[in-house]
Design a protein around this motif. Structure first.
Motif, PDB file in Angstrom:
ATOM      1  N   SER A 248      -4.205   7.726  -8.043  1.00 54.80           N
ATOM      2  CA  SER A 248      -3.128   8.267  -7.060  1.00 54.80           C
ATOM      3  C   SER A 248      -3.753   8.289  -5.689  1.00 54.80           C
ATOM      4  CB  SER A 248      -2.712   9.367  -7.602  1.00 54.80           C
ATOM      5  OG  SER A 248      -3.633  10.495  -7.654  1.00 54.80           O
ATOM      6  N   ASP A 249      -5.007   8.541  -5.448  1.00 53.17           N
ATOM      7  CA  ASP A 249      -5.495   8.753  -3.990  1.00 53.17           C
ATOM      8  C   ASP A 249      -6.367   7.436  -3.660  1.00 53.17           C
ATOM      9  OD1 ASP A 249      -4.701  11.203  -3.478  1.00 53.17           O
ATOM     10  OD2 ASP A 249      -6.194  12.240  -4.906  1.00 53.17           O
ATOM     11  N   TRP A 250      -6.393   6.467  -4.395  1.00 52.55           N
ATOM     12  CA  TRP A 250      -7.238   5.145  -3.939  1.00 52.55           C
ATOM     13  C   TRP A 250      -7.241   4.923  -2.491  1.00 52.55           C
ATOM     14  CZ3 TRP A 250      -5.894   0.874  -8.087  1.00 52.55           C
ATOM     15  CH2 TRP A 250      -6.735   1.188  -9.338  1.00 52.55           C
ATOM     16  N   ALA A 293      -6.748  -0.816  -4.403  1.00 50.74           N
ATOM     17  CA  ALA A 293      -7.080   0.366  -3.568  1.00 50.74           C
ATOM     18  C   ALA A 293      -6.897  -0.053  -2.082  1.00 50.74           C
ATOM     19  CB  ALA A 293      -8.577   0.849  -3.826  1.00 50.74           C
ATOM     20  N   VAL A 294      -7.230  -1.277  -1.434  1.00 48.85           N
ATOM     21  CA  VAL A 294      -7.051  -1.338  -0.216  1.00 48.85           C
ATOM     22  C   VAL A 294      -5.612  -1.707   0.219  1.00 48.85           C
ATOM     23  CG1 VAL A 294      -9.505  -2.205   0.137  1.00 48.85           C
ATOM     24  CG2 VAL A 294      -7.536  -3.905  -0.524  1.00 48.85           C
ATOM     25  N   LEU A 295      -4.809  -2.002  -0.832  1.00 50.61           N
ATOM     26  CA  LEU A 295      -3.454  -2.340  -0.316  1.00 50.61           C
ATOM     27  C   LEU A 295      -2.847  -0.807  -0.543  1.00 50.61           C
ATOM     28  CD1 LEU A 295      -2.233  -5.282  -2.906  1.00 50.61           C
ATOM     29  CD2 LEU A 295      -2.826  -5.163  -0.181  1.00 50.61           C
ATOM     30  N   ARG A 296      -3.325   0.099  -1.320  1.00 55.89           N
ATOM     31  CA  ARG A 296      -2.738   1.518  -1.192  1.00 55.89           C
ATOM     32  C   ARG A 296      -3.257   2.043   0.155  1.00 55.89           C
ATOM     33  NH1 ARG A 296      -1.435   4.194  -5.228  1.00 55.89           N
ATOM     34  NH2 ARG A 296      -0.119   5.281  -3.598  1.00 55.89           N
ATOM     35  N   ALA A 297      -4.339   1.752   0.791  1.00 49.44           N
ATOM     36  CA  ALA A 297      -4.902   2.073   2.088  1.00 49.44           C
ATOM     37  C   ALA A 297      -3.777   1.596   3.039  1.00 49.44           C
ATOM     38  CB  ALA A 297      -6.273   1.729   2.298  1.00 49.44           C
ATOM     39  N   ALA A 298      -3.535   0.381   2.783  1.00 40.84           N
ATOM     40  CA  ALA A 298      -2.565  -0.184   3.958  1.00 40.84           C
ATOM     41  C   ALA A 298      -1.338   0.352   4.194  1.00 40.84           C
ATOM     42  CB  ALA A 298      -2.452  -1.859   3.404  1.00 40.84           C
ATOM     43  N   GLU A 299      -0.806   1.114   3.150  1.00 42.96           N
ATOM     44  CA  GLU A 299       0.529   1.748   3.308  1.00 42.96           C
ATOM     45  C   GLU A 299       0.495   3.126   3.840  1.00 42.96           C
ATOM     46  OE1 GLU A 299       1.479   4.176  -0.996  1.00 42.96           O
ATOM     47  OE2 GLU A 299       1.096   2.089  -1.144  1.00 42.96           O
ATOM     48  N   ILE A 300      -0.795   3.652   4.020  1.00 46.22           N
ATOM     49  CA  ILE A 300      -0.653   4.980   4.526  1.00 46.22           C
ATOM     50  C   ILE A 300      -1.752   5.096   5.932  1.00 46.22           C
ATOM     51  CG2 ILE A 300      -0.499   6.320   2.258  1.00 46.22           C
ATOM     52  CD1 ILE A 300      -3.628   6.571   2.252  1.00 46.22           C
ATOM     53  N   ASP A 301      -2.097   3.848   6.050  1.00 47.19           N
ATOM     54  CA  ASP A 301      -2.939   3.621   7.331  1.00 47.19           C
ATOM     55  C   ASP A 301      -2.025   3.924   8.385  1.00 47.19           C
ATOM     56  OD1 ASP A 301      -4.910   2.616   9.012  1.00 47.19           O
ATOM     57  OD2 ASP A 301      -3.808   0.671   9.254  1.00 47.19           O
ATOM     58  N   ASP A 302      -2.458   4.698   9.360  1.00 48.62           N
ATOM     59  CA  ASP A 302      -1.906   4.901  10.767  1.00 48.62           C
ATOM     60  C   ASP A 302      -2.524   4.122  11.805  1.00 48.62           C
ATOM     61  OD1 ASP A 302      -4.375   6.366  10.770  1.00 48.62           O
ATOM     62  OD2 ASP A 302      -3.375   8.335  10.929  1.00 48.62           O
TER      63      ASP A 302
END
Length: 625
Positions: A248-250, A293-302
């Protein structure tokens, strides 16, 4: 342990205090220096603290990319030895972990093309910075690591952030991000995503420290120290027993690794500081779970990331035909052994003569339970096959899935992920599973000093492996694994409180669209039998595009999930590796960011397998322009 070097003759670097790191990160984006960046970059950062920071130097016969092993050493069938099998040094553990993770990800076999047709194992001297990072709300840290090559260009300021595949340790993406970025002079940051090989011996009270060595619980500084109920024994596995549901935190793990990298670059190059998200080009990449994980980072990336390249990602979205890994893994564990008997010409191994009896027994038990119909094995196998086809499985995915069925990978995934999603601790698994060293008859026993010493380097993060097995309290004739598998499946489609708990955890892992304007390339093998692209990448791309995002998609024919298994002759003759396409996508994205080259177009890649006994040729890969 913090601040130790990896052996004689190496420069000793200072341990960096946590307070300094938090301040460094707080100010990391406050000032711009170096190349100008585009709009939308992050201008402020929340402070983050890192613990047990350790800096080491790797030159000469101990480089960053292969720990001095080179291609020949990585190809060696046995791992690098420890001088003392019970007390390996940090240098020995690091070298062995790098050997293990290369061999678990890449096809290094002669004729497979690595190092001449694609990829690099060049000797890259430089420095490493390792630490623990903590996501707010998590009870255990994740490992972060930065590799800084001596050839790093402080004017170019290139940073690759790579997330480990599967549940691997912190070197679990070295064959992906490291192999692409380090020879180009980029710094490469890694995260183990809160999983990894920090196993804990519940019988001995021993865990793993920042340098990979085994240490006592009361000494502190362990990467994972679980809650231990009275009388609990065996092995605790971080992915399964942290109670953090790390998946959930990837995305946060990836972004924290990027933040850690900037702080360490400030320490490595004080004359060029500050390194910020405004003046440093950051590309995130990973395969399998690392791709998710990197796709999950992409969605919360600011605005911290400049681009994302995801290979064969484990990603789930709402709708679009997407399915959760736990859903199709438990389905495959139950149905696939029977269904595969319907298909001819399956990849070998597993050897048909070895698996056919147990798979036929599965068909018989399913028929006896009224799950499938048919008077004989052939009819039952056809019914199981039809069931999986109706659920979205392709023939290509089923054929490649024989590997996961034959090597019991579906059960291994389901056991660990059920515990993780439900946030269950030691001794709490709803289906009664646990992990332990095992005797020849499968009964649990205490681990030896030699076994324990190698876990961090040899493990994959999910048992069985590295001397740790799955203990199944529900085993019963005539199909010993079936009762436990039915329990695991019921955690997906049942009505119990445990099922609700697991499903809530799975819901926490669903992905959403990447940040607007962020370049994203998704690469997936059309024959992937572990993470079929029809359940993962294809729905993700459809969701992202409906949200107005420009995501590019390469679908590679004749590519399955495990490049490492292309060392098996039958797999080498049938399939092409996926890594060259991930590297090529990184090349295209880099050219886009640096020189304004067009983003790569969508492609269905008509790759051609090399055939029996033939070496891989560049032209057969048909890599898109």
């Amino acid at each position: 342990m913090a601040g130790d070097c990896y052996g004689g003759g190496m420069e000793k670097l200072p341990v960096l205090p946590v307070a300094t790191l938090a301040l460094t990160l707080l100010c990391a984006a406050c000032a711009a220096h170096g190349p100008a960046r585009g709009p939308g970059r992050a201008m402020t950062e929340s402070p983050m603290a890192f613990e047990s920071v350790r800096a080491t130097v790797h030159r000469g016969d101990d480089d960053l990319l292969t720990a001095g092993l080179g291609l020949d050493g990585l190809r060696a069938p046995t791992p690098p030895a420890f001088a003392d099998e019970t007390k390996p040094t940090p240098a020995e553990l690091r070298r062995r972990a790098i050997w293990s993770n290369w061999r678990g990800i890449a096809d290094l076999s002669p004729g497979g093309g690595y190092g001449d047709v694609y990829g690099s194992v060049a000797s890259v001297p430089g420095r490493e910075f390792a630490a623990y990072a903590s996501v707010p709300g998590a009870t255990h840290p994740h490992r972060v690591l930065l590799q800084v090559p001596d050839g790093f260009d402080a004017g170019k300021r290139c940073l690759v952030v790579a997330a480990s595949s599967g549940s691997r340790g912190v070197y679990g993406a070295i064959a992906v991000g490291g192999a692409w970025g380090l020879p180009k002079g980029c710094a490469v940051a890694y995260t183990d995503k809160g999983a990894g090989t920090d196993y804990f011996d519940l019988d001995a009270g021993l865990g793993v420290g920042v340098d990979g060595r085994v240490g006592q619980l009361d000494a502190g500084g362990l990467a994972f120290a679980p809650d231990q109920p009275a009388g609990a024994g065996g092995i605790a596995v971080k992915h399964a027993h942290s109670k953090d549901n790390p998946e959930s935190d990837w995305g946060r793990h990836v972004l924290q690794a990027a933040g850690f990298a900037l702080a360490m670059l400030d320490e490595a190059f004080p004359e060029a500081a500050p390194f910020t998200f405004e003046n440093t080009r950051v590309i995130a990449t990973g395969i399998s779970n690392g791709g998710g994980a990197v796709l999950r980072a992409a969605e919360i990336d600011d605005g911290r990331l400049d681009a994302v390249v995801a290979g064969e990602p484990n990603v789930q979205v709402e709708g679009y035909g997407s399915r959760a890994l736990y859903d199709y893994a438990t389905e495959a564990a139950l149905w696939m052994p029977c269904a595969l008997l319907h298909l001819e010409g399956l990849p070998q191994p597993p050897l048909a003569a070895q698996v056919a009896p147990s798979w036929s027994q599965r068909c018989a038990v399913l028929a006896g339970s009224g799950v499938v119909e048919g008077a004989d094995t052939a009819a039952r196998a056809k019914a199981a096959y039809d069931h999986l086809r109706a659920r979205g499985w392709t023939d290509e995915a089923l054929r490649a899935g024989v590997l996961s069925a034959g090597f019991d990978l579906w059960r291994a995934v389901a056991v660990t992920y059920a515990s993780a999603y439900g946030r269950y601790g030691v001794g709490q698994h709803p289906c009664g599973y646990s992990f332990a060293a095992q005797a020849a008859d499968g009964s649990p026993r205490k681990a030896t000093d030699t076994e324990r010493a190698a876990w961090w380097a040899d493990g994959s993060g999910i048992p069985p492996g590295a001397g740790i097995g799955i203990v199944d309290a529900k085993r019963a004739a005539p199909d010993p694994d079936l009762p436990g598998l039915q329990c695991l499946r019921a955690l997906w489609d049942g009505g119990s409180a445990g099922a609700d708990r697991v499903r809530r955890g799975i819901a926490e892992t669903r992905a959403s669209a990447p940040r607007e304007g962020l370049p994203v390339v998704v690469v997936h093998g059309a024959d992937d039998g572990l993470l079929p692209m029809g359940f993962t990448s294809t729905p993700y791309v459809a969701m992202a595009r409906e949200a107005g995002r420009d995501v590019r998609y390469w679908q590679v024919r004749h590519a399955q999930h495990f490049d490492a298994f292309l060392g098996l002759p039958d797999y080498a003759s049938r399939y092409v590796p996926l890594l060259p396409y991930v590297y090529a996508a990184l090349d295209r994205v880099s050219a886009h960011l640096e020189a304004g080259a067009p983003m790569p177009a969508d492609a269905v890649v008509a790759a051609v397998p090399r055939g029996a006994g033939m070496p891989l040729r560049a032209g057969s890969l048909a890599i898109p322009p």
